[in-house]
Design an enzyme around this catalytic site. Structure first.
Site, PDB file in Angstrom:
ATOM      1  CG  ASN A 190      54.076  30.843  39.336  1.00 46.84           C
ATOM      2  OD1 ASN A 190      54.849  31.353  39.317  1.00 46.84           O
ATOM      3  ND2 ASN A 190      53.144  29.834  39.314  1.00 46.84           N
ATOM      4  CG  HIS A 221      46.039  57.309  37.775  1.00 49.09           C
ATOM      5  ND1 HIS A 221      47.210  57.570  38.217  1.00 49.09           N
ATOM      6  CD2 HIS A 221      46.410  55.890  37.161  1.00 49.09           C
ATOM      7  CE1 HIS A 221      48.298  56.421  37.454  1.00 49.09           C
ATOM      8  NE2 HIS A 221      48.033  55.350  37.410  1.00 49.09           N
ATOM      9  N   GLY A 254      46.842  32.889  37.271  1.00 53.30           N
ATOM     10  CA  GLY A 254      47.788  33.563  36.293  1.00 53.30           C
ATOM     11  C   GLY A 254      46.829  34.602  35.150  1.00 53.30           C
ATOM     12  CB  THR A 298      35.573  45.392  38.528  1.00 51.92           C
ATOM     13  OG1 THR A 298      34.508  44.708  38.490  1.00 51.92           O
ATOM     14  CG2 THR A 298      36.607  45.538  37.399  1.00 51.92           C
ATOM     15  NE  ARG A 334      30.365  35.056  33.236  1.00 48.81           N
ATOM     16  CZ  ARG A 334      31.247  35.094  32.763  1.00 48.81           C
ATOM     17  NH1 ARG A 334      32.511  35.952  32.810  1.00 48.81           N
ATOM     18  NH2 ARG A 334      31.634  34.158  31.431  1.00 48.81           N
TER      19      ARG A 334
END
Length: 185
Positions: free
Chosen positions: A85, A115, A142, A165, A180
């Site tokens: 989208n 980084h 979204g 993550t 989660r």
């Protein structure tokens, strides 16, 4: 590791992103992205020709809404009937594979680069890239953010605004920051 910064990036080693060859690859991507983002929808179709040529592999029936952004494009592989989208960003300093019948909501962001934690090395542009793999029949809501090294299994759902993550199991539903599990198959 010795070799060019591009070779180091491709090998998953620490590399300096402030490099003439990588600068040129990003400039090439920006030109293709610009074409995609400014073409009228009826001329662009599902994916502007320059952007299609930039990607590593893309099925014929992929649809990428404008605006879209990526770092290099050459590391992106999109399966059959993938839908991205408006406002999606893929920072593809490592391979990004999105499986067939997967849909990304507006503003989804996929980040492959990390980084360096040392500020002096970060100023020098030192980073490392890890791949992102998204399975088939996945829905990503979204504004979700998918971080480097994450794999999302087939049939999973990522809620809007989630920050992913860690890997997501097939069929699982994840929400929140950090994401989660709230449900499954």
């Amino acid at each position: 590791m010795t070799g060019s910064e591009r070779e180091k990036m491709g090998a998953g080693a620490w590399y300096r992103c402030l490099d003439p060859e990588l600068d040129e690859l990003r400039a090439r991507a920006r030109r293709a992205i610009h074409q995609h983002n400014i073409l009228p929808p009826d001329e662009r179709g599902g994916l502007a020709p320059a952007l299609r040529a930039l990607f590593a592999d893309v099925a014929a029936d992929v649809f990428v809404e404008a605006p879209f952004h990526c770092s290099y494009g050459l590391n992106i592989r999109l399966g059959d009937r993938v839908y991205l989208n408006a406002g999606c960003t893929i920072l593809d300093s490592a391979p990004v594979v999105i499986g067939s019948d997967t849909m990304l909501g507006p503003g989804v962001q996929i980040y492959c680069a990390e980084h360096h934690k040392d500020p002096a090395l970060r100023r020098e542009g030192l980073e490392i890239a890890r791949p992102v793999t998204i399975g088939e029949n996945v829905w990503i809501g979204g504004g979700a953010i998918i971080l480097a090294g994450v794999t999302i299994g087939d049939g999973a759902i990522v809620g809007a605004g989630a920050v992913v993550t860690r890997d997501v199991a097939p069929g699982a539903t994840v929400v929140g920051n950090p994401a989660r599990v709230v449900g499954g198959t």
